[in-house]
Enzyme design. Structure first.
Site, PDB file in Angstrom:
ATOM      1  N   MET A 133     -11.228  -6.030   5.712  1.00  0.00           N
ATOM      2  CA  MET A 133     -10.427  -5.069   6.474  1.00  0.00           C
ATOM      3  C   MET A 133     -10.091  -5.684   7.831  1.00  0.00           C
ATOM      4  SD  MET A 133     -10.066  -2.473   4.463  1.00  0.00           S
ATOM      5  CE  MET A 133      -9.035  -1.624   5.659  1.00  0.00           C
ATOM      6  N   SER A 182       0.854  -1.196   0.000  1.00  0.00           N
ATOM      7  CA  SER A 182       0.000   0.000   0.000  1.00  0.00           C
ATOM      8  C   SER A 182       0.882   1.236   0.000  1.00  0.00           C
ATOM      9  CB  SER A 182      -0.882   0.025   1.247  1.00  0.00           C
ATOM     10  OG  SER A 182      -1.401   1.339   1.402  1.00  0.00           O
ATOM     11  N   MET A 216      -8.887   8.110   0.227  1.00  0.00           N
ATOM     12  CA  MET A 216      -9.666   8.450   1.430  1.00  0.00           C
ATOM     13  C   MET A 216     -10.196   9.873   1.320  1.00  0.00           C
ATOM     14  SD  MET A 216      -7.222   6.951   4.415  1.00  0.00           S
ATOM     15  CE  MET A 216      -6.437   5.337   4.278  1.00  0.00           C
ATOM     16  N   MET A 233     -12.105   4.452  -0.159  1.00  0.00           N
ATOM     17  CA  MET A 233     -12.704   4.662   1.170  1.00  0.00           C
ATOM     18  C   MET A 233     -13.369   6.033   1.111  1.00  0.00           C
ATOM     19  SD  MET A 233      -9.544   3.033   3.288  1.00  0.00           S
ATOM     20  CE  MET A 233      -8.463   3.212   1.867  1.00  0.00           C
ATOM     21  N   ASP A 241      -4.699   3.612  -1.816  1.00  0.00           N
ATOM     22  CA  ASP A 241      -5.744   3.925  -0.839  1.00  0.00           C
ATOM     23  C   ASP A 241      -6.264   5.344  -1.028  1.00  0.00           C
ATOM     24  OD1 ASP A 241      -5.986   1.556   0.818  1.00  0.00           O
ATOM     25  OD2 ASP A 241      -3.921   1.950   1.440  1.00  0.00           O
ATOM     26  N   HIS A 256      -8.436   1.154  -3.854  1.00  0.00           N
ATOM     27  CA  HIS A 256      -9.328   0.923  -2.708  1.00  0.00           C
ATOM     28  C   HIS A 256      -9.979   2.248  -2.345  1.00  0.00           C
ATOM     29  CE1 HIS A 256      -9.490  -0.302   1.856  1.00  0.00           C
ATOM     30  NE2 HIS A 256     -10.700  -0.178   1.328  1.00  0.00           N
ATOM     31  N   HIS A 268      -1.255  -1.333  -4.321  1.00  0.00           N
ATOM     32  CA  HIS A 268      -2.516  -1.004  -3.651  1.00  0.00           C
ATOM     33  C   HIS A 268      -2.551   0.499  -3.364  1.00  0.00           C
ATOM     34  CE1 HIS A 268      -6.013  -2.028  -1.094  1.00  0.00           C
ATOM     35  NE2 HIS A 268      -5.561  -1.102  -0.257  1.00  0.00           N
ATOM     36  N   ASP A 306      -6.543  -6.469   4.237  1.00  0.00           N
ATOM     37  CA  ASP A 306      -5.996  -5.111   4.295  1.00  0.00           C
ATOM     38  C   ASP A 306      -5.952  -4.636   5.740  1.00  0.00           C
ATOM     39  OD1 ASP A 306      -5.143  -2.582   3.761  1.00  0.00           O
ATOM     40  OD2 ASP A 306      -6.828  -2.015   2.481  1.00  0.00           O
TER      41      ASP A 306
HETATM   42  C1  DX5 Z   1      -6.081   1.345   5.795  1.00  0.00           C
HETATM   43  C2  DX5 Z   1      -5.631   1.108   4.372  1.00  0.00           C
HETATM   44  C3  DX5 Z   1      -4.551   0.108   4.259  1.00  0.00           C
HETATM   45  C4  DX5 Z   1      -3.291   0.500   4.972  1.00  0.00           C
HETATM   46  C5  DX5 Z   1      -2.633  -0.738   5.463  1.00  0.00           C
HETATM   47  O1  DX5 Z   1      -7.196   2.136   5.806  1.00  0.00           O
HETATM   48  O2  DX5 Z   1      -6.713   0.678   3.563  1.00  0.00           O
HETATM   49  O3  DX5 Z   1      -4.282  -0.229   2.915  1.00  0.00           O
HETATM   50  O4  DX5 Z   1      -2.421   1.222   4.195  1.00  0.00           O
HETATM   51  O5  DX5 Z   1      -1.540  -0.341   6.210  1.00  0.00           O
HETATM   52  P1  DX5 Z   1      -0.731  -1.302   7.161  1.00  0.00           P
HETATM   53  O6  DX5 Z   1      -0.253  -2.451   6.314  1.00  0.00           O
HETATM   54  O7  DX5 Z   1       0.359  -0.447   7.666  1.00  0.00           O
HETATM   55  O8  DX5 Z   1      -1.690  -1.769   8.230  1.00  0.00           O
HETATM   56 ZN    ZN Z   2      -6.393  -0.285   1.481  1.00  0.00          ZN
END
Ligand code: DX5
Ligand code: ZN
Length: 234
Positions: free
Chosen positions: A145, A16, A45, A76, A43, A74, A41, A181
Site C-alpha cells: 500500500m 480500481s 471496505m 480491507m 476494493d 482486495h 481491482h 496500490d
Molecule cells: C485504497 C484502495 C485503492 C484505491 C487506489 O484504499 O485500496 O485501490 O482505489 O486509488 P488511487 O489510484 O486513486 O490512489
Molecule cells: Zn485496493
C-alpha cells in the site's frame, strides 16, 4: 495464476473500480477491459478496518459476469475469515487480505488457497516488509500500500519504494507478484516498476476524465501509465 492466467512479471495495469461509477459497475468493468486493463481491482471496505465502506461479496458476484480476465479482490476488512467463502464463491481469481487485519494471517492465506483462489497479502505503509517473510511460500501476490487504505485519490507515499525493493529481493525466483496500490499515476509508475513491482493498481489515474460513454479516455490513461512504467513515455 491459473492455467488461464499464467504467471509473468510483465507490467499489468489493474484499474480500481473504487473510482468508477458505482451505479454502473458492469459497464465500467467492460469498458476498462476493452480499453486495455489487464486485471480489474475490486476494493472491499468495511468501515472498521478502514474508515470507509464500499460493498461485499454479492456485488463481486454481480460484477464477475462483466469481467473476462482477472478479478482481483482486495479485502480491507476485519475479521476476514468468516467472509472468505463468499468472495471465493463470487468468483475472485485473487483474494488479498491485510497482514494487519488480525492475528492469524497465516490461517487466512491457507483458507484462501484451500478455496482454489490465488492468495495475496497486503501491507499498510507502516508495516515493514519483514512482516511477510514467513508467508512467502504461501502467497501468490504481495500488495504494497502506497497510501493508507480507505480512499482513492490520495498522495503516493514515496518511502514505500525502499520496501518494494526489499520485497523484490526477498521474493527472489518465487512466482509472486508485487502489486502497488495507491497514488499510482504516470509520475509514480516508473518508480515502482524500477523497484520491482509488476501489478499497478490505479483508480483515479485511470478513470479521471472518462466515462462509459467516453471510454477512450480510460484507454489513453491506461496506455500512459503502462508506457511510463515500461520506461517509454510516448
Ligand atoms: C485504497 C484502495 C485503492 C484505491 C487506489 O484504499 O485500496 O485501490 O482505489 O486509488 P488511487 O489510484 O486513486 O490512489
Ligand atoms: Zn485496493
Amino acid at each position: 495464476m491459473s492455467p488461464a492466467h499464467p504467471f509473468d512479471r510483465k507490467i499489468k495495469i489493474a484499474p480500481s473500480i473504487l473510482s468508477a461509477d458505482f451505479a454502473n459497475f458492469g459497464a465500467e468493468c467492460e469498458a476498462i477491459e476493452a480499453q486495455g486493463a489487464d486485471w480489474v481491482h475490486v476494493d472491499v471496505m468495511d468501515g472498521h478496518f478502514v474508515p470507509n465502506i464500499t460493498f461485499g461479496a454479492a456485488t463481486c458476484a454481480a460484477i464477475r459476469k462483466h469481467i473476462k480476465g482477472v478479478m482481483d479482490v482486495h479485502l480491507m476488512i476485519s475479521p476476514v475469515d468468516p467472509y472468505l467463502d463468499g468472495f471465493a464463491q463470487a468468483g475472485a481469481d485473487v483474494i488479498t487480505a491485510h497482514v494487519e487485519a488480525g492475528p492469524h494471517i497465516h490461517r487466512t492465506l491457507q483458507a484462501i488457497r484451500a478455496h482454489g483462489v490465488k492468495a495475496g497479502v497486503a501491507l499498510n505503509p507502516g508495516t515493514p516488509a519483514d512482516a511477510v517473510a514467513d508467508l512467502l511460500d504461501m502467497v501468490d501476490l504481495v500488495c504494497v500500500m502506497t497510501v493508507n487504505p480507505g480512499f482513492g485519490g490520495q498522495k503516493f507515499i514515496a518511502s514505500q519504494i525502499a520496501k518494494i525493493r526489499k520485497l523484490r529481493s526477498m521474493i527472489g525466483d518465487r512466482p509472486i507478484h508485487i502489486e502497488i496500490d495507491g497514488g499510482v499515476d504516470p509520475a509514480t509508475a516508473p518508480l515502482v516498476a524500477q523497484a520491482g513491482a509488476d501489478v499497478l493498481v490505479a483508480g483515479s489515474a485511470v478513470f479521471r476524465g472518462g466515462s462509459v460513454t467516453t471510454p477512450e479516455v480510460y484507454g489513453d490513461n491506461i496506455r500512459t501509465i503502462r508506457a511510463a512504467a515500461e520506461g517509454t513515455y510516448t
